[in-house]
Design a protein around this motif. Structure first.
Motif, short mmCIF file in Angstrom:
data_model
loop_
_atom_site.label_atom_id
_atom_site.label_comp_id
_atom_site.label_asym_id
_atom_site.label_seq_id
_atom_site.Cartn_x
_atom_site.Cartn_y
_atom_site.Cartn_z
N ALA A 509 6.88 -8.72 21.36
CA ALA A 509 6.80 -8.63 19.92
C ALA A 509 7.59 -9.45 19.17
CB ALA A 509 7.08 -7.03 19.34
N GLU A 510 8.83 -9.57 19.58
CA GLU A 510 9.72 -10.52 18.73
C GLU A 510 8.89 -12.10 18.70
OE1 GLU A 510 13.54 -10.32 20.49
OE2 GLU A 510 13.70 -8.38 19.72
N LEU A 511 8.46 -12.52 19.91
CA LEU A 511 7.63 -13.77 20.02
C LEU A 511 6.42 -13.85 18.90
CD1 LEU A 511 7.67 -14.20 23.96
CD2 LEU A 511 8.82 -15.34 22.17
N MET A 512 6.09 -12.64 18.76
CA MET A 512 4.81 -12.54 18.11
C MET A 512 5.11 -12.56 16.50
SD MET A 512 2.52 -10.09 20.36
CE MET A 512 1.06 -9.75 19.45
N GLU A 513 6.45 -12.15 16.11
CA GLU A 513 6.87 -12.16 14.84
C GLU A 513 5.89 -11.27 13.96
OE1 GLU A 513 7.41 -16.32 13.60
OE2 GLU A 513 9.07 -16.39 14.63
N LEU A 514 5.80 -10.24 14.32
CA LEU A 514 5.04 -9.01 13.59
C LEU A 514 5.51 -8.64 12.26
CD1 LEU A 514 3.86 -7.03 17.04
CD2 LEU A 514 2.58 -8.68 15.78
N THR A 515 4.74 -8.80 11.32
CA THR A 515 5.40 -8.16 10.08
C THR A 515 4.41 -7.39 9.19
OG1 THR A 515 4.84 -10.47 8.85
CG2 THR A 515 6.89 -10.29 9.80
N ALA A 516 4.90 -6.79 8.30
CA ALA A 516 4.12 -5.99 7.45
C ALA A 516 4.87 -5.64 6.13
CB ALA A 516 3.64 -4.67 8.19
N VAL A 517 3.89 -5.62 5.04
CA VAL A 517 4.83 -5.12 3.89
C VAL A 517 4.59 -3.69 3.54
CG1 VAL A 517 4.57 -5.72 1.61
CG2 VAL A 517 3.89 -7.31 2.86
N ALA A 518 5.80 -3.08 3.60
CA ALA A 518 6.08 -1.78 3.28
C ALA A 518 5.60 -1.22 1.93
CB ALA A 518 7.32 -1.28 3.83
N ASP A 519 5.94 -1.90 0.91
CA ASP A 519 5.31 -1.46 -0.35
C ASP A 519 3.84 -1.46 -0.61
OD1 ASP A 519 8.33 -1.55 -0.99
OD2 ASP A 519 8.02 -3.57 -1.89
N GLY A 520 3.33 -0.90 -1.72
CA GLY A 520 2.11 -0.62 -1.85
C GLY A 520 1.33 0.47 -1.17
N PRO A 521 0.04 0.43 -1.57
CA PRO A 521 -0.87 1.46 -1.07
C PRO A 521 -1.11 1.23 0.43
CG PRO A 521 -2.15 -0.12 -2.21
CD PRO A 521 -0.78 -0.41 -2.58
N GLY A 522 -0.86 2.47 1.37
CA GLY A 522 -1.16 2.43 2.66
C GLY A 522 -2.59 1.94 3.03
N ARG A 523 -2.59 1.25 4.28
CA ARG A 523 -3.83 0.93 4.83
C ARG A 523 -3.72 0.89 6.20
NH1 ARG A 523 -5.56 -4.87 3.08
NH2 ARG A 523 -7.46 -4.12 4.12
N GLY A 524 -4.78 0.99 6.94
CA GLY A 524 -4.75 0.89 8.42
C GLY A 524 -5.88 1.18 9.01
N VAL A 525 -5.80 1.80 10.42
CA VAL A 525 -7.04 2.20 11.05
C VAL A 525 -7.03 3.53 11.74
CG1 VAL A 525 -6.01 1.15 13.13
CG2 VAL A 525 -8.31 1.05 12.95
N VAL A 526 -8.15 4.07 11.87
CA VAL A 526 -8.28 5.28 12.38
C VAL A 526 -8.32 5.29 13.89
CG1 VAL A 526 -10.05 7.29 12.54
CG2 VAL A 526 -10.12 6.08 10.50
N VAL A 527 -7.31 6.15 14.47
CA VAL A 527 -7.02 6.26 15.87
C VAL A 527 -8.07 7.10 16.61
CG1 VAL A 527 -5.22 6.61 17.81
CG2 VAL A 527 -4.73 5.34 15.61
N GLU A 528 -8.11 8.36 15.88
CA GLU A 528 -9.03 9.31 16.58
C GLU A 528 -9.22 10.29 15.59
OE1 GLU A 528 -7.00 10.52 20.16
OE2 GLU A 528 -6.41 12.31 18.99
N SER A 529 -10.35 11.03 15.44
CA SER A 529 -10.65 12.27 14.46
C SER A 529 -11.32 13.39 15.42
CB SER A 529 -11.35 11.57 13.40
OG SER A 529 -12.93 11.34 13.77
N ARG A 530 -11.05 14.45 14.77
CA ARG A 530 -11.62 15.71 15.33
C ARG A 530 -11.86 16.67 14.44
NH1 ARG A 530 -7.18 19.05 16.28
NH2 ARG A 530 -5.38 17.78 16.32
N LEU A 531 -12.77 17.61 14.74
CA LEU A 531 -13.05 18.71 13.82
C LEU A 531 -12.26 19.97 14.23
CD1 LEU A 531 -14.68 18.81 11.07
CD2 LEU A 531 -16.55 19.81 12.25
#
Ligand code: GDP
Ligand code: MG
Length: 845
Positions: A509-531
């Motif tokens: 992960a360090e090699l990949m230099e993964l970054t993100a901005v924590a401020d602002g409206p949240g966004r991402g991806v659905v991992v799973e969902s159920r009823l």
């Protein structure tokens, strides 16, 4: 001016002679035959009569009929004792467009003025425009349906009309004195001609109107308030005798132009649209589009969905201009609103564990969870929410809890790149297995780095070196060998090496230099969902950027809602979640699919708008995808480089048949094309396999098996091509057929005849001549030949001569003797001369 005959007059006015004669009789004129002369005065007399009986029309059938255009025609005296017809015309608001101008063009000045009286403010216009654009999408479908209904009605009407005409003709013959019926017919015919012209015009109106058109529509009478897209009736008063000049003036003035000629349009082309929709955008009938498509070799129906490229071709073929639009302007705007200004900070990696079945994926995930997550938690009860995170001294890691390829491919199929690192679990006592290879393929396709966990190191037969060798052969090379993949020996049973594995992940992960901005409206991806029965849709989200907060409006895939409650991977209620944090959320309106993007929306209206746009688009895309995943189309849609490989997912009822099929399919390949089985197994077709086929563009072949519920869902949703067989031979035959379809036509030789050289002569004219006996087939004078000596080709060329006795002949059949002269060939007794032809064949294997 000289007199004309009745026939000539009939020709001039475009009416049948019989009818004209009858009208003349009614007008009190003496004419009986078509050759009778009509004087200028008599013409005037006829005209006057017709005018009188028709309220102001001028005699020519076209004009007469205009006054009686519709059933509700009224006659009214006006001003200088003129008769004026009042015409009721149907107005349809949402198809109007170009026809607006035409209609307005027909208005007399005072009527037009009346319509223009309605003053419309700019704001109203704008509101109207927005409403209309909204309605446009909804009405598009309705319009197609309506167009079809209309066409049907039209056909019906025409048929009725023909029938009626026939009857009338009979009636007219039987009772020629019935002046009424003839006139009525005359009028009706012309009325229909006009109506047809108008209908055509109406259809030729573009759905995308310029502001000018909309303005016109406004002018025409916004008392309608037809923004709702419903049909309305409207009355327009027409003064027939003023119509024509008025229109001319208008045309010259250029204010109300009637689109009589071809109008080149700029046509917007979204990613996918139906034939009907395309026709509408070009203002032509769907039939014309279908015809054009046919000309391009595409058979289509009105509901056939075209991709952008095909649609563009059609548009250009029909002389219009293509304007490719980002159909997702709404999406784009939303994207913009999510652009977070802020400092980006390092974020934890998101890891998916993949590997062959029974190699220990679940055990490894469980071990890590048990030892790393529960520690320090009061109660230590962990909740499975589809993902969890661990903290080690070196850093934090988020694990997606659904091991295997299903989750990974599901996400990838939706374009989501949720996983940063793939941990490939390979049982050290088992080595690389089919699903191991599959996992490598998936990871490589997604460009995700791999860390290899050589599991079950505690076992007797564990052989890490073997694993390294086998993986290196698959181009997964250990860093110790100069590659870029970390290999870690672990045991999910004893926990040996697990810390080292976690450390390796953090390092990667360090090699990949993964970054993100924590401020602002949240966004991402659905991992799973159920009823959930009690709580409604329960959705696990992975926040990738920004921060998701409770109470915010959320859009996830095609569903929206307000975040009612959030729970983290430790089962604690939380108020907010930042990058790389998995959370379980309550409050959505439905269950989005794994891999769907989610984001916070500025307000509910925007979210709703976007959701309905996505719904509409996914329907379109599904349709388009449907075509692309059909096995016949598979190659057409492939990239150049991969054209030669047919990917297959094969499931069978028993191991034996799988082996037989696999073996046979391997045999089928050539240098140019081959079938590659990227997934196979015994049993029903699962969701994961369907996903694999979807993401890898593979065809699914089921041998005595059917999809299970999960598989069925994907197959139906994505329109995958699945073929079922119960005879191995048939399955192989289909594979062959598909492969042959991929091959370029082959130039193949056909041996037409073979002759043996029995003797050698010398001819002053031809030089050396071979005295031959045809031993098979037929020799032809004008075909190519090849000479074989001891079954090896020694010469290839053409025949100089072919003779039977002293005669030149065109061909010599089997069993006959002949003399053959071959250019540049040193004849020897015992050689064989082969006559052949080259032909192109559609290749078969
Ligand atoms: P999955 O199908 O990849 O999820 O594999 P599982 O986690 O279900 O493991 C399959 C079998 O291998 C189970 O019986 C486990 O107990 C066993 N197993 C998993 N990891 C290890 C290990 O490190 N050592 C040993 N001896 N057995 C293991
Ligand atoms: Mg498992």
């Amino acid at each position: 001016m000289a007199d004309v005959t009745v026939r000539e007059l009939a020709d001039t006015v475009g009416a049948p002679v019989e009818r004209l004669l009858k009208q003349m009789g009614d007008a009190g004129l003496p004419h009986k035959k078509d050759s009778d002369a009509v004087s200028e005065e008599q013409k005037q007399e006829l005209l006057t009569y017709l005018k009188r009986s028709h309220g102001g029309a001028e005699g020519a059938p076209k004009k007469i009929t205009l006054t009686r255009k519709s059933v509700s025609t009224l006659k009214a005296g006006q001003g200088k004792g003129r008769t004026v017809a009042v015409e009721v015309r149907r107005t349809r608001t949402y198809v109007k467009r170009g026809d607006a101008g035409a209609d307005a063009g027909k208005l007399t000045p005072d009527v037009a003025g009346d319509a223009r009286r309605v003053v419309v403010s700019q704001a109203e216009l704008e509101a109207e425009r927005i409403r209309r654009e909204d309605a446009a999408r909804k009405t598009a479908e309705e319009e197609t349906r309506r167009a079809e209904a209309e066409k049907k009605a039209e056909d019906e009407r025409r048929r009725a009309e023909v029938e009626r005409k026939k009857e009338e003709q009979i009636a007219a013959k039987a009772a020629p004195s019935e002046a009424e019926s003839d006139q009525v017919r005359l009028e009706r015919e012309a009325a229909e001609a006009i109506a047809a012209a108008q209908a055509a015009e109406q259809k030729s109106s573009a759905p995308k109107r310029g502001a000018k058109d909309r303005g016109r529509e406004k002018e025409r009478g916004m008392d309608d308030e037809f923004g709702d897209g419903r049909r309305r009736r409207r009355e327009i008063t027409l003064k027939p005798d003023l119509r024509k000049p008025k229109r001319k003036v208008d045309k010259q003035g250029g204010e109300f132009e009637r689109p009589t000629e071809f109008v080149q349009r700029e046509v917007e082309v979204p990613e996918a649209m139906s034939v009907g929709e395309l026709a509408q955008r070009m203002s032509v009938k769907a039939g014309e589009v279908i015809k054009t498509l046919m000309g391009m070799g595409v058979m289509a129906t009105i509901n056939h969905v075209l991709d952008q490229d095909t649609a563009s071709l059609v548009i250009e073929e029909m002389g219009h201009i293509t304007k490719t639009v980002a159909s997702d302007a709404l999406e784009h705007a939303h994207e913009q609103s999510l652009n977070i200004e802020g400092e980006s900070a390092t974020r934890p990696p998101v890891v998916t564990i993949m590997g062959h079945v029974d190699h220990g994926k679940t055990s490894l995930l469980d071990y890590i969870r048990k030892t790393k997550v529960a520690s320090g938690e009061a109660g230590g009860i962990t909740q499975h929410i589809g993902a969890y995170h661990v903290e080690i001294p070196q850093g934090r890691i988020t694990f997606l809890d659904t091991p295997g390829h299903a989750a990974f491919t599901a996400m990838r199929a939706r374009g989501a790149q949720a996983t940063d690192i793939v941990v490939l679990v390979v049982a050290a006592d088992d080595g690389v297995m089919p699903q191991t290879e599959e996992a490598i393929q998936h990871a490589k396709a997604a460009g995700t780095p791999i860390i290899v966990a050589m599991n079950k190191i505690d076992k007797e037969g564990a052989d890490p070196e073997r694993v390294k060798n086998e993986l290196a052969a698959k181009d997964v090379i250990p860093d110790a060998w100069g590659g870029d993949t970390q290999f870690v020996s672990v045991s999910a049973l004893t926990g040996e090496g697990v810390d080292a594995l976690l450390a390796a992940i953090v390092l990667q992960a360090e090699l990949m230099e993964l970054t993100a901005v924590a401020d602002g409206p949240g966004r991402g991806v659905v991992v799973e969902s159920r009823l959930d029965r009690g709580r409604g849709p329960v959705v696990t989200l992975l926040v990738q950027n920004g921060t998701l907060r409770q109470g915010k409006v959320l859009i996830a895939g095609e569903h929206i809602g307000r975040v009612r409650a959030m729970v983290n991977d430790r089962g604690e209620a939380i108020e907010e979640a930042g990058p790389s944090t998995p959370v379980e959320v309550l409050g959505l309106s439905g269950t989005p699919d794994a891999g769907d993007p989610f984001s916070v929306a500025p307000d509910e209206r925007k979210a709703r708008e976007l959701a309905s746009f996505r719904q509409a688009r996914s329907t379109e895309q599904r349709h388009a995808q449907h075509q692309a995943t059909k096995i016949e189309n598979m190659f057409a849609t492939m990239q150049e480089g991969e054209k030669s490989i047919l990917r297959l997912v094969i499931k069978t009822d028993v191991r034996g048949s799988l082996e037989a099929i696999t073996h046979a399919i391997h045999e089928l390949g050539t240098d140019e094309v081959r079938a590659v089985i990227i997934g196979s197994g015994v049993g029903g077709i699962s969701e994961s396999e369907a996903m694999l086929a979807l993401t890898s563009r593979a065809a699914i072949f089921g041998f005595n098996v059917r999809p299970d519920a999960g598989g069925k869902k994907i197959i139906e949703r994505e329109g995958l091509d699945v073929r079922y067989y119960s005879v191995i031979y048939e399955l192989l035959d289909d594979v062959k057929q598909v492969l042959s379809g991929m091959l370029a036509p082959e130039v193949r030789e056909e041996i037409l005849g073979l002759a043996e050289v029995r003797d050698v002569f010398s001819s002053p004219r031809y030089g050396q001549v071979a005295g031959c006996m045809v031993v098979s087939g037929t020799l032809y004078r004008n075909k190519k030949v090849r000479v074989l000596r001891d079954d090896v080709v020694i010469h290839q060329g053409e025949l100089d001569s072919l003779r039977r006795f002293k005669d030149d002949v065109g061909e010599v059949r089997n069993g006959l003797e002949c003399g053959i002269g071959v250019r540049n060939y040193d004849v020897r007794v015992g050689d064989k001369i082969e006559v052949f032809d080259t032909k192109e064949f559609a290749r078969a294997l």
